[in-house]
Scaffold this motif. Structure first.
Motif, PDB file in Angstrom:
ATOM      1  N   GLN A   1     -33.571  10.186 -31.897  1.00 11.91           N
ATOM      2  CA  GLN A   1     -32.758  10.382 -33.092  1.00 11.91           C
ATOM      3  C   GLN A   1     -31.573   9.423 -33.161  1.00 11.91           C
ATOM      4  O   GLN A   1     -30.919   9.330 -34.197  1.00 11.91           O
ATOM      5  CB  GLN A   1     -32.245  11.829 -33.157  1.00 11.91           C
ATOM      6  N   ASP A   2     -31.280   8.746 -32.067  1.00  7.60           N
ATOM      7  CA  ASP A   2     -30.164   7.803 -31.991  1.00  7.60           C
ATOM      8  C   ASP A   2     -28.855   8.454 -32.451  1.00  7.60           C
ATOM      9  O   ASP A   2     -28.174   7.976 -33.349  1.00  7.60           O
ATOM     10  CB  ASP A   2     -30.462   6.543 -32.811  1.00  7.60           C
ATOM     11  N   THR A   3     -28.521   9.571 -31.790  1.00  8.93           N
ATOM     12  CA  THR A   3     -27.355  10.356 -32.204  1.00  8.93           C
ATOM     13  C   THR A   3     -26.098   9.953 -31.450  1.00  8.93           C
ATOM     14  O   THR A   3     -26.153   9.373 -30.370  1.00  8.93           O
ATOM     15  CB  THR A   3     -27.604  11.863 -31.963  1.00  8.93           C
ATOM     16  N   TRP A   4     -24.944  10.298 -32.021  1.00 12.01           N
ATOM     17  CA  TRP A   4     -23.650  10.103 -31.386  1.00 12.01           C
ATOM     18  C   TRP A   4     -23.473  11.172 -30.312  1.00 12.01           C
ATOM     19  O   TRP A   4     -24.203  12.154 -30.252  1.00 12.01           O
ATOM     20  CB  TRP A   4     -22.529  10.201 -32.395  1.00 12.01           C
ATOM     21  N   ALA A   5     -22.453  11.029 -29.490  1.00  6.63           N
ATOM     22  CA  ALA A   5     -22.247  11.929 -28.344  1.00  6.63           C
ATOM     23  C   ALA A   5     -22.068  13.392 -28.765  1.00  6.63           C
ATOM     24  O   ALA A   5     -22.702  14.282 -28.200  1.00  6.63           O
ATOM     25  CB  ALA A   5     -21.047  11.463 -27.529  1.00  6.63           C
ATOM     26  N   THR A   6     -21.203  13.642 -29.751  1.00  7.90           N
ATOM     27  CA  THR A   6     -20.972  15.037 -30.144  1.00  7.90           C
ATOM     28  C   THR A   6     -22.199  15.637 -30.820  1.00  7.90           C
ATOM     29  O   THR A   6     -22.497  16.811 -30.626  1.00  7.90           O
ATOM     30  CB  THR A   6     -19.762  15.152 -31.082  1.00  7.90           C
ATOM     31  N   THR A   7     -22.914  14.830 -31.580  1.00  2.81           N
ATOM     32  CA  THR A   7     -24.146  15.307 -32.203  1.00  2.81           C
ATOM     33  C   THR A   7     -25.201  15.571 -31.141  1.00  2.81           C
ATOM     34  O   THR A   7     -25.951  16.547 -31.226  1.00  2.81           O
ATOM     35  CB  THR A   7     -24.666  14.285 -33.232  1.00  2.81           C
ATOM     36  N   SER A   8     -25.246  14.733 -30.121  1.00  2.00           N
ATOM     37  CA  SER A   8     -26.192  14.935 -29.015  1.00  2.00           C
ATOM     38  C   SER A   8     -25.904  16.243 -28.291  1.00  2.00           C
ATOM     39  O   SER A   8     -26.834  16.956 -27.887  1.00  2.00           O
ATOM     40  CB  SER A   8     -26.118  13.780 -28.023  1.00  2.00           C
ATOM     41  N   ALA A   9     -24.637  16.574 -28.118  1.00  2.00           N
ATOM     42  CA  ALA A   9     -24.272  17.833 -27.463  1.00  2.00           C
ATOM     43  C   ALA A   9     -24.739  19.026 -28.294  1.00  2.00           C
ATOM     44  O   ALA A   9     -25.319  19.975 -27.758  1.00  2.00           O
ATOM     45  CB  ALA A   9     -22.765  17.895 -27.246  1.00  2.00           C
TER      46      ALA A   9
END
Length: 82
Positions: free
Chosen positions: A33-41
């Motif tokens: 999904q190539d997500t940012w850190a907070t979105t990954s959490a």
């Protein structure tokens, strides 16, 4: 993947405990999904709790978990089954 789920029962099945190691699954989802850190959490927590809830199901039951947000991540949807 080396992820796993452990289920424990105590007191004649009246108490259940679940533990999940989902690091590899979350990393694969983050990569795809190539997500940012907070979105990954948030995605990782949703995937992990969905797998725990799926472990509690029987037969052909299914659960869809949807986390709706108004930020840049939008909605997170996770489907699970028994």
């Amino acid at each position: 993947m080396s992820d796993y789920l452990v289920r424990a029962l105590a007191f004649g099945g009246q108490v259940r405990a679940y533990a999940v190691q989902s690091t590899d699954t979350v990393e694969e989802a983050r990569r795809r999904q190539d997500t940012w850190a907070t979105t990954s959490a948030a995605l990782g927590r949703t995937l992990t709790i969905s797998s725990m809830m799926g472990a509690m199901l029987k037969g052909e039951d299914k659960i869809t978990v949807k986390v709706e947000g108004d930020g840049p991540a939008g909605a997170i949807i996770a489907d699970t089954n028994a």
